[in-house]
Design an enzyme around this catalytic site. Structure first.
Site, PDB file in Angstrom:
ATOM      1  N   SER A 124      47.081  43.402  30.168  1.00 36.51           N
ATOM      2  CA  SER A 124      47.728  43.326  31.476  1.00 36.51           C
ATOM      3  C   SER A 124      49.139  42.786  31.258  1.00 36.51           C
ATOM      4  O   SER A 124      49.327  41.718  30.686  1.00 36.51           O
ATOM      5  CB  SER A 124      46.914  42.461  32.433  1.00 36.51           C
ATOM      6  OG  SER A 124      46.812  41.147  31.972  1.00 36.51           O
ATOM      7  N   GLY A 176      52.146  46.502  34.894  1.00 32.57           N
ATOM      8  CA  GLY A 176      50.894  47.243  34.908  1.00 32.57           C
ATOM      9  C   GLY A 176      50.006  46.984  33.709  1.00 32.57           C
ATOM     10  O   GLY A 176      49.979  45.875  33.154  1.00 32.57           O
ATOM     11  N   GLY A 236      44.054  39.224  37.441  1.00 34.90           N
ATOM     12  CA  GLY A 236      43.386  39.634  36.206  1.00 34.90           C
ATOM     13  C   GLY A 236      41.893  39.811  36.406  1.00 34.90           C
ATOM     14  O   GLY A 236      41.276  40.723  35.828  1.00 34.90           O
ATOM     15  N   ASP A 237      41.284  38.953  37.227  1.00 37.46           N
ATOM     16  CA  ASP A 237      39.849  39.065  37.489  1.00 37.46           C
ATOM     17  C   ASP A 237      39.548  40.351  38.254  1.00 37.46           C
ATOM     18  O   ASP A 237      38.524  41.001  38.015  1.00 37.46           O
ATOM     19  CB  ASP A 237      39.351  37.849  38.283  1.00 37.46           C
ATOM     20  CG  ASP A 237      39.667  36.542  37.555  1.00 37.46           C
ATOM     21  OD1 ASP A 237      39.697  36.549  36.305  1.00 37.46           O
ATOM     22  OD2 ASP A 237      39.899  35.526  38.231  1.00 37.46           O
TER      23      ASP A 237
END
Lengths: 309, 309
Positions: A217, A222, A248-249
């Site tokens: 990431s 992106g 991120g999760d």
């Protein structure tokens, strides 16, 4: 079901104050509490995407009870946390009312006793046969061996369950060597793992170290995916402003759901980028804004393609 | 026993961090938790002085459970808190490791339902006959009528139990009018009550408003007492540096214990000044340093005397 592992669960508390001024006293105007830790956040997003999810890891003390009470109210998320003696940590996000800027205070995790860790390993082995995929997420609390994720990855692979790893530092380094199906480092974690600040080179290197697929990431730039099938770069249509907590999760949840729905890689990555952006855009840290998600889904640009090597 | 009333109990949490920097993330190196709210602090000091003490007020939610679990570990303090639906508030003191400077974050208190307040009034009436004195301490949570302390004072007076009031603002104004035996405002609270910034004039005025005795805490300048028997001014031997949290609560405990031990006023005030200073000097907010207390007890200067009017 999808199994998410959060060894260092948290009670995430958000305070709103006028402006945080060190060495003064503040009245908190608003308090929100929710169960946290990366795997718990992943589970909540998976449930919102319609995937039955079970969370495991540890919970203890009054804060652990609060985490479990609130998990019980989360539709689509099954609580399979293991009780421990130590108290689940709190995290406190102090949000300035005007600017929206956030100051974070993170308690240390509870000490995990050797017997508690052994009990977890048995518990995990019992849960695995019912899992279609497993995500290992976040930091390790004190007392858990640094090679913990490597062991959990090997166990999942032996059981034939696809395994995703999202952590950092030495637990990531050791975990990658145990050959997980997917790792999702951010740029900093990837550089720490490989020593390279060039994402293209670093993702290749992470694969050589053992990860079958690497999805890096890159924040507002992106996601970069390097898989056995090919390489893709997925970018949002425009930079998104807001609170990046939980983005991120959400990407992890999107990648897991895409795996189980057998989506082609470009569609998985588009989902992950759109869901991350919709999480940044949401007023509540870690939640995603569904209209933003649905709108962005068609606007993500994916370049790259299958490798013919 | 001595009864202390804390309608807005708290779970007091202390965090140690390197330096608090707004809009960054901090690892908390040390977490301590203890039951708080002014009357709870008063009870803990009274117990340390050898006086059996009962605490009442409200406790609810996971934080309320934590408060009660920790009270159960406090020798000499009996828990007579009333359960409520809303969660007991947290207070967070973030202490910078090097400077010792503290940043305070105070959650709002829980909403008290009308039925909960009515239940408390009955509970209080049942506790009073066993009390040799009662202290009403701190702020009112939402839902408790602003005249609450005035009512509790009248009930105590009807039961023949001496009553001390330590609060601020409108609850203090209304409470004073109900003729408590003792009020212990600080300089700001006294000025807000009377409109006068001259402590001598303001204490007199507070007595005219209904308080039988006024003991004003003037911070490093000690205590000014105006009683039916006379006027005294008690000062510490030298300014004391440290954390003033809880110093006022220690003064309240000293005054109550002195009342029940029938100490002459100068001795009560010396105890209150020494105990306050020993609380400022203690490394843990709200605790007192016993050697400092015992040393200072003989070094407090008390001037003034009985009134022959």
């Amino acid at each position: 079901m999808i199994l998410t592992v959060t060894l260092n669960t948290a009670l995430d508390i958000t305070y709103r104050v006028g402006v945080l001024r060190p060495h003064t006293s503040h009245r908190v105007s608003d308090v929100t509490e929710r169960p946290g830790g990366k795997g718990v956040n992943v589970a909540r997003v998976l449930a919102a995407l319609g995937h039955a999810t079970t969370v495991t890891g540890f919970a203890g003390g009054a804060t652990g009870r609060s985490v479990r009470e609130r998990l019980a109210e989360s539709a689509g998320v099954v609580d399979a946390l293991l009780p421990i003696a130590g108290p689940t940590r709190r995290t406190i996000a102090v949000v300035d009312e005007l600017s929206g800027d956030t100051t974070q205070l993170n308690e240390p995790g509870p000490q995990i006793a050797a017997a508690e860790w052994a009990a977890f390993l048995s518990h995990y082995e019992e849960l695995l046969p019912g899992a279609s995929a497993v995500a290992l997420c976040g930091s390790l609390p004190p007392g858990v061996p640094v090679g913990a994720y490597a062991g959990l990855i090997r166990t999942a692979r032996s059981a034939g369950v696809p395994v995703l790893l999202d952590t950092s530092g030495e637990p990531l380094r050791r975990g990658v060597a145990a050959r997980p199906d997917l790792v999702k480092p951010n740029a900093d974690e990837l550089a720490e793992l490989t020593g390279s600040h060039d994402p293209a080179r670093a993702t290749q290197d992470a694969r050589r170290r053992g990860a079958r697929t690497v999805v890096a990431s890159l924040g507002p730039r992106g996601l970069l995916a390097v898989t056995p099938e090919g390489r893709w770069h997925a970018t949002p249509p425009a930079p998104v402003h807001g609170n990046p907590t939980g983005a991120g999760d959400s990407a992890v949840a999107a990648l897991l759901s895409g795996l189980l729905e057998h989506l082609p890689w470009p569609d998985r990555l588009a989902r992950a980028v759109a869901l991350s952006a919709a999480t940044v855009r949401s007023p509540v840290a870690g939640d995603f804004d569904r209209p933003t998600y649905e709108k962005l889904l068609d606007q993500v640009t994916v370049t790259g393609g299958t490798t013919t090597a």
